[in-house]
Design a protein around this motif. Structure first.
Motif, PDB file in Angstrom:
ATOM      1  N   THR A 124       0.828  -1.195   0.000  1.00  0.00           N
ATOM      2  CA  THR A 124       0.000   0.000   0.000  1.00  0.00           C
ATOM      3  C   THR A 124       0.867   1.251   0.000  1.00  0.00           C
ATOM      4  OG1 THR A 124      -0.038   0.077   2.413  1.00  0.00           O
ATOM      5  CG2 THR A 124      -1.779  -1.214   1.324  1.00  0.00           C
ATOM      6  N   TYR A 125       0.221   2.386  -0.229  1.00  0.00           N
ATOM      7  CA  TYR A 125       0.950   3.657  -0.146  1.00  0.00           C
ATOM      8  C   TYR A 125       1.526   3.854   1.249  1.00  0.00           C
ATOM      9  CZ  TYR A 125       1.549   8.591   0.912  1.00  0.00           C
ATOM     10  OH  TYR A 125       2.040   9.783   1.374  1.00  0.00           O
ATOM     11  N   GLU A 126       0.740   3.539   2.288  1.00  0.00           N
ATOM     12  CA  GLU A 126       1.209   3.711   3.662  1.00  0.00           C
ATOM     13  C   GLU A 126       2.406   2.825   3.957  1.00  0.00           C
ATOM     14  OE1 GLU A 126      -2.782   5.236   3.226  1.00  0.00           O
ATOM     15  OE2 GLU A 126      -1.948   3.234   2.781  1.00  0.00           O
ATOM     16  N   ALA A 127       2.385   1.581   3.446  1.00  0.00           N
ATOM     17  CA  ALA A 127       3.505   0.664   3.673  1.00  0.00           C
ATOM     18  C   ALA A 127       4.766   1.152   2.963  1.00  0.00           C
ATOM     19  CB  ALA A 127       3.135  -0.736   3.193  1.00  0.00           C
ATOM     20  N   LEU A 128       4.594   1.620   1.716  1.00  0.00           N
ATOM     21  CA  LEU A 128       5.753   2.111   0.978  1.00  0.00           C
ATOM     22  C   LEU A 128       6.309   3.370   1.629  1.00  0.00           C
ATOM     23  CD1 LEU A 128       7.411   1.535  -1.662  1.00  0.00           C
ATOM     24  CD2 LEU A 128       6.142   3.443  -2.644  1.00  0.00           C
ATOM     25  N   ARG A 129       5.429   4.250   2.118  1.00  0.00           N
ATOM     26  CA  ARG A 129       5.871   5.460   2.808  1.00  0.00           C
ATOM     27  C   ARG A 129       6.707   5.103   4.038  1.00  0.00           C
ATOM     28  NH1 ARG A 129       1.361   9.341   5.391  1.00  0.00           N
ATOM     29  NH2 ARG A 129       0.958   7.377   6.492  1.00  0.00           N
TER      30      ARG A 129
END
Length: 458
Positions: free
Chosen positions: A192-197
């Motif tokens: 997810t975007y949150e995981a990649l961030r």
């Protein structure tokens, strides 16, 4: 009377105790026991340092005995370092090696961290991932409310960082989908975007510089290495260390220059960064940072000087000569680049022939120097007004936000408080100098390192 004296003495003792940094060892906690076991199996032990929590900086490393100047404080074997070689030699290797177009070393490390976190305790790197922060306080995490109270000079960079991470995620969805065979859940729930961030900030804030040979499977310069245990060392501006990868021992080594007393926190130096850079890159603001300055935004400069009919031409000239950035003030006064730009701004268009000479350091008349000094004062007062307004907004936000936003706001609050202090000291320094010197002497500073005068006049 004796009772009053006793109460006052007790308060003094209490105040003194509160000002002393306290620490609590974390070595007994299960996650750090696992980390040390993991590293020991890979050839690393540390008799000098232990994880601890400090009242002033949070988590860090504590010296178990006095570390002398020149002493080696950490020697982390290559087998303990998480690099792109680790990724390419893992189960992710075949997928990344065959992917076109080639991805960056940073993205390769990010994807690996996310996948390993997804695997949980089944991951070989779980003991390290388990001690990584669950969230960060650098701009990629900032909410709109936090962005809104940043200084103008850093707000655009902060927004760019947040959008950069969003862009990295959205532009690599096809790559992520190709990894579905190695994931136990739908890829949309893992990468997810949150995981990649989280992974992006982990690499950017915690990796050490280590140059690697170029790879046929990755695109771009590869200089990242995640260093378990070593990355618990915090930054302090006045500390000196020597850090590099030793090609003979095949270890990443840190050697103390300053030394550390027993039971005190051991620090390293991330480089001579000002507080804006530290916040952008690492998510914190260092206290008593001698490198700190306040940046003057060009929009504010133009607004203050908008009555000048030749403003557009002067701004264009400054831009063409790489003189529009890094305009700063410090506690000692305005920076050389700012003073030079303001001297040029104070000249009439009829003296265009002198503009280049002014950028090269030529002195100007007393009237021009006085105008430049007045502009510096106006700029400081305008920025100071914005700083006070931002601090009031932060105070209100802190009363009604969740803990994660509180941490973000505290970092920005520290930046703004430092800004207020620098601007106040700058105005005092100029006032004192004005009483003792002529305007020409007041503005006679020469270029120095603090002004970051790396762009030569063309």
């Amino acid at each position: 009377m004796p009772g009053h004296r006793s109460g006052r003495a007790a308060r003094k003792r209490r105040k003194k105790q509160e000002s002393i940094t306290q620490s609590v060892s974390l070595s007994h906690q299960q996650q750090y026991v696992r980390l040390k076991t993991f590293l020991h199996q890979r050839g690393f032990t540390s008799a000098l340092l232990q994880p601890a929590r400090f009242t002033d900086t949070g988590r860090g490393l504590q010296a178990l005995k006095t570390i002398k100047s020149g002493e080696l404080i950490i020697s982390l074997p290559e087998s303990c370092l998480l690099t792109t070689s680790t990724v390419l030699n893992s189960y992710l290797g075949p997928y990344i090696k065959s992917w076109r177009p080639r991805i960056s070393p940073l993205l390769a490390l990010c994807v690996f961290l996310v996948c390993e976190r997804h695997r949980g305790e089944a991951s070989d790197w779980f003991p390290y991932i388990d001690v990584l922060p669950k969230t960060y306080t650098c701009p990629a995490y900032f909410s709109d409310d936090v962005m809104a109270v940043l200084p103008t000079s850093v707000q655009r960079k902060a927004l760019d960082q947040r959008e950069e991470v969003r862009g990295v995620h959205s532009s690599h969805l096809s790559l992520f989908r190709s990894l579905q065979p190695i994931l136990s859940q739908p890829v949309e729930e893992v990468l997810t975007y949150e995981a990649l961030r989280w992974a992006w900030c982990s690499v950017n804030t915690r990796s050490v510089f280590m140059s690697h040979p170029s790879s046929d499977f990755l695109f771009g310069q590869d200089v990242y290495a995640l260093a378990p245990f070593l990355d618990l060392l915090n930054h302090r501006p006045d500390v000196q260390v020597k850090a590099s990868f030793n090609e003979v021992s095949r270890c990443y080594e840190i050697r103390s220059v300053s030394g550390t007393l027993r039971y005190e926190q051991a620090f390293i130096n991330y480089d001579s960064h000002d507080s804006q850079r530290l916040m952008m890159e690492y998510g914190f603001v260092a206290s008593c940072n001698p490198n700190s300055v306040v940046y003057v935004d060009t929009d504010l400069l133009c607004d203050v000087l908008k009555a000048d009919r030749g403003l557009d031409q002067k701004m264009r000239f400054l831009r063409e000569n790489n003189f529009i950035n890094n305009l700063t003030v410090s506690s000692e006064g305005p920076g050389w680049r700012l003073l030079t730009a303001l001297r040029l701004m104070a000249l009439p268009q009829t003296l265009y022939a002198q503009w280049k000479a002014v950028l090269l350091g030529q002195r100007v008349c007393e009237e021009t120097e006085e105008r430049s000094a007045r502009t510096v004062k106006t700029l400081c007062e305008r920025i100071l007004q914005d700083t006070h307004t931002a601090l009031e907004k932060i105070s209100l936000l802190l009363q009604c936000v969740c803990p994660s936003l509180t941490e973000q706001l505290r970092v920005v609050e520290a930046l703004r408080q430092e800004e207020r202090c620098i601007l106040g000291n700058c105005l005092k320094a100029m006032e004192c100098s004005a009483e003792q010197q002529t305007p020409d002497e007041l503005l006679s500073r020469q270029p120095d390192d603090a002004d970051d005068n790396e762009d030569a006049v063309s």
